[in-house]
Design an enzyme around this catalytic site. Structure first.
Site, short mmCIF file in Angstrom:
data_model
loop_
_atom_site.label_atom_id
_atom_site.label_comp_id
_atom_site.label_asym_id
_atom_site.label_seq_id
_atom_site.Cartn_x
_atom_site.Cartn_y
_atom_site.Cartn_z
N LEU A 119 0.82 -1.22 0.00
CA LEU A 119 0.00 0.00 0.00
C LEU A 119 0.85 1.26 0.00
O LEU A 119 0.34 2.35 -0.27
CB LEU A 119 -0.92 0.01 1.22
CG LEU A 119 -2.20 -0.82 1.13
CD1 LEU A 119 -3.00 -0.68 2.41
CD2 LEU A 119 -3.05 -0.38 -0.06
N TYR A 158 13.27 -10.66 -7.54
CA TYR A 158 11.89 -10.89 -7.95
C TYR A 158 10.96 -10.99 -6.75
O TYR A 158 9.77 -10.71 -6.85
CB TYR A 158 11.79 -12.17 -8.78
CG TYR A 158 12.36 -12.05 -10.17
CD1 TYR A 158 11.82 -11.16 -11.10
CD2 TYR A 158 13.45 -12.82 -10.56
CE1 TYR A 158 12.35 -11.05 -12.37
CE2 TYR A 158 13.99 -12.72 -11.84
CZ TYR A 158 13.43 -11.83 -12.74
OH TYR A 158 13.96 -11.71 -13.99
N LYS A 195 -15.80 1.02 -0.31
CA LYS A 195 -16.22 0.16 0.79
C LYS A 195 -15.34 0.36 2.02
O LYS A 195 -14.12 0.32 1.94
CB LYS A 195 -16.19 -1.31 0.35
CG LYS A 195 -17.27 -1.68 -0.65
CD LYS A 195 -18.66 -1.51 -0.03
CE LYS A 195 -19.76 -1.95 -0.97
NZ LYS A 195 -21.09 -1.78 -0.35
N CYS A 214 28.21 -0.97 -12.24
CA CYS A 214 28.62 -2.23 -11.62
C CYS A 214 28.79 -3.30 -12.70
O CYS A 214 29.77 -3.29 -13.44
CB CYS A 214 27.62 -2.62 -10.54
SG CYS A 214 28.20 -3.93 -9.44
N PHE A 215 27.87 -4.22 -12.82
CA PHE A 215 27.91 -5.26 -13.85
C PHE A 215 27.97 -4.63 -15.24
O PHE A 215 28.62 -5.16 -16.15
CB PHE A 215 26.68 -6.14 -13.71
CG PHE A 215 26.75 -7.46 -14.44
CD1 PHE A 215 27.39 -8.55 -13.87
CD2 PHE A 215 26.17 -7.61 -15.68
CE1 PHE A 215 27.44 -9.77 -14.53
CE2 PHE A 215 26.22 -8.83 -16.34
CZ PHE A 215 26.86 -9.92 -15.77
N MET A 256 29.50 -1.89 -16.11
CA MET A 256 30.90 -1.52 -16.38
C MET A 256 31.71 -2.76 -16.75
O MET A 256 32.51 -2.74 -17.68
CB MET A 256 31.51 -0.83 -15.17
CG MET A 256 33.03 -0.68 -15.26
SD MET A 256 33.74 0.14 -13.83
CE MET A 256 35.43 -0.50 -13.88
N HIS A 294 27.58 2.13 -7.20
CA HIS A 294 26.16 2.38 -7.46
C HIS A 294 25.81 3.83 -7.14
O HIS A 294 25.31 4.13 -6.05
CB HIS A 294 25.29 1.43 -6.64
CG HIS A 294 25.33 0.02 -7.10
ND1 HIS A 294 24.45 -0.49 -8.04
CD2 HIS A 294 26.18 -1.00 -6.80
CE1 HIS A 294 24.74 -1.76 -8.27
NE2 HIS A 294 25.79 -2.09 -7.53
N GLU A 306 23.39 5.58 -8.06
CA GLU A 306 21.95 5.81 -7.88
C GLU A 306 21.55 5.82 -6.41
O GLU A 306 20.53 6.43 -6.05
CB GLU A 306 21.14 4.74 -8.63
CG GLU A 306 21.20 3.34 -8.06
CD GLU A 306 22.33 2.49 -8.61
OE1 GLU A 306 22.23 1.25 -8.54
OE2 GLU A 306 23.32 3.07 -9.09
#
Length: 542
Positions: A15, A54, A186, A380-381, A383, A514, A516
């Site tokens: 949520l 996942y 509801k 990472c991967f 690069m 990383h 990000e």
């Protein structure tokens, strides 16, 4: 003394408790308060580091090397406060701590039980180290009614009695579904969720109700009556266009005012929302748009790349453009020509990942970007695959590969067995445990002064967060540089390659870390801002 806000969820999972906690923290910050957010996860894993993307989504890494829940990424992006190891706890870690104490004899022969030993461990986590904060927000993972969450709910129930009166508030996030056949929202699912929570001994002070349309006043009164909360404390949480609209939306609905009122803080400091209003304005009024191809392995679940997605949007904010993402499963390129997929995009990003599946597709994406002069960002991967591509096609090492994929005669990428962490030498073995054994957390890198990446950072000394076991093999550095791939950044001891780039390419950069993870809407990471700027230039050529 810190005040505590406990945030629980009901009816269904996903949520948005993490976003709700982050938005409330941002609103309290906007009023001048010092805020900390903590996440309590009920699963038995010690941390999410070994959980499949996942199942769990992204693993967010902190400066101190903690592998944590992706919600901590939201906390950092909304508040700007760096999270750490002490901001996330799991049932697995709690049980590990308790068993270690029991083996040492710390319990003096007592029978170790869920109550009081597990609940005490949870309470200690919640209360520890909060001296410098005005508010501590605790998000309880899972949904009320889950058997795994029971010890956590019992612990926060006990804290409600043990903390000084007026220093604990409970917020319950629920869903109010719309039934098309009936043509109405509801309230019953929320009523039952609150009933379940009250049976545990927790009476929510505030209801935060998710809905896809306006909740009528009559329905709010109904929830107030049957859930035993003030009518003003029934806050609607309507769907919005982006997560960065949430703080403004919740402020307009009065969430922060209601929280402060529940604590008896009146009058409350007025909030300064100008930063959030500026971000919202830029998001809804772009001056252009670009398309970035993300060639990944877990594209079926976007949560696996949560921080990456947000960092790309931050790069768009910095350049006042909308960033469209074209998700491409890397394996596709192993059987199909990449050109039809990549010819019309304005930038190619290959993110981090693990394992051989999709690796050849990522190598082909790097080759396409290099040859066609399309902006390329390898993380990472990404690069590592760019370096293997260069070794094969520029240096002529046909068997260039990674030892991650199995035995190879030409390990351009290999397993790290030791590296420096501060003044300590960290060592790993190929046959060691998976959990918590990577190069994790913030490390320093030294950039060449004349490199493109140093110009982007405006510095030659950087600190970025890592999460990897494999590294580009330094033994191939000279041959790769002779072929044009510049090793622009290295670890301070000169052993571990950290960044690579092509001098004759408009924008081709690979980084082992990383970036990000450190991007914020108010402070977009310079690499993402520069990458999107390069994509804008590319859009004028396509």
């Amino acid at each position: 003394m810190a005040r505590y806000v406990f945030i629980t969820g009901g009816v269904v999972s996903s949520l948005g408790k993490g976003i709700a906690a982050a938005a409330l923290a941002a609103l309290l910050q906007a009023r001048g308060y010092r805020v900390r957010i903590r996440k309590l996860d009920p699963y038995l894993n010690v941390d999410p580091g070994t959980i499949s993307p996942y199942q769990h989504g992204e693993v967010f890494v902190t400066d101190d090397g903690a592998e944590t829940d992706l919600d901590l990424g939201h906390y950092e992006r909304f508040t700007g406060r760096p999270a750490n190891q002490q901001d996330n706890i799991t049932t697995g870690r709690i049980y590990r701590n308790i068993i270690e104490k029991e083996r040492r004899g710390d319990y003096l022969g007592a029978t170790v039980q869920v109550i009081p030993h597990v609940t005490d461990e949870i309470k200690n986590f919640v209360l520890e180290g909060n001296e410098d904060y005005d508010f501590v927000l605790c998000e309880i993972g899972g949904t009320v009614g889950d058997i795994e969450a029971m010890p956590f709910l019992e612990a926060i129930r006990q804290l409600g009695n043990e903390l000084p009166r007026g220093t604990a508030v409970y917020i319950h996030l629920t869903l109010m579904p719309y039934i098309p056949a009936a043509g109405e929202l509801k309230t019953k699912p929320t009523q039952h969720s609150v009933k379940e929570l009250r049976s545990i001994g927790i009476a929510p002070d505030i209801l935060l109700v998710r809905a896809d349309r306006e909740i009528p006043e009559s329905e709010r009164r109904k929830l107030s009556l049957f859930c035993n909360v003030r009518e003003s404390a029934v806050i609607q949480a309507l769907d919005v266009a982006t997560i960065y609209d949430v703080p403004i939306a919740y402020h307009k609905e009065g969430l922060d005012s209601e929280v402060l009122s529940a604590f008896g803080i009146d009058p409350a400091p007025k909030p300064r929302m100008d930063r959030w209003e500026e971000v919202s304005h830029r998001l809804h009024n772009p001056e252009g748009e670009v398309t970035i191809a993300v060639v990944g392995k877990y594209t079926g679940l976007k949560d696996a790349y949560k921080s990456l997605i947000e960092a790309l949007h931050h790069g768009g904010l910095a350049n006042k453009v909308k960033v469209n993402l074209d998700w491409i499963e890397a394996q596709v390129f192993e059987s199909e020509d990449p050109a039809p997929y990549l010819e019309k995009v304005h930038g190619i990003l290959v993110p981090g990942g693990f394992g051989e599946r999709g690796a050849e597709g990522k190598i082909l994406a790097a080759k396409f970007a290099r040859e066609r002069k399309v902006p390329y960002f390898g993380i990472c991967f990404g690069m590592q695959m760019a370096c293997i591509e260069a070794a094969r096609n520029l240096v002529g090492i046909e068997d260039a590969s990674s030892s991650e994929f199995g035995p190879t005669r030409e390990p351009v990428v290999g397993l790290m067995t030791e590296w420096l962490k501060g003044n300590m030498l960290e060592k790993r073995a190929a046959a060691g445990d998976l959990g918590g054994t990577m190069r994790l957390g913030a490390y320093e890198a030294v950039l060449k002064p004349d490199s493109k990446i140093a110009q982007i950072y405006g510095s030659t000394d950087i600190h970025e967060r890592h999460r990897h076991r494999y590294e580009v093999n330094i033994d191939y550095k000279d041959r790769l540089e002779a072929a044009g791939l510049n090793f622009a950044g290295m670890s301070p001891d000169g052993v571990l390659p950290e960044t690579v780039e092509y001098a004759d390419h408009p924008w081709f950069i690979g980084v082992q870390y990383h970036p990000e993870l450190k991007s914020r809407p108010f402070e977009p990471h310079p690499l993402f801002a520069s990458f999107i700027e390069a994509a804008i230039e590319q859009s004028r050529l396509v």
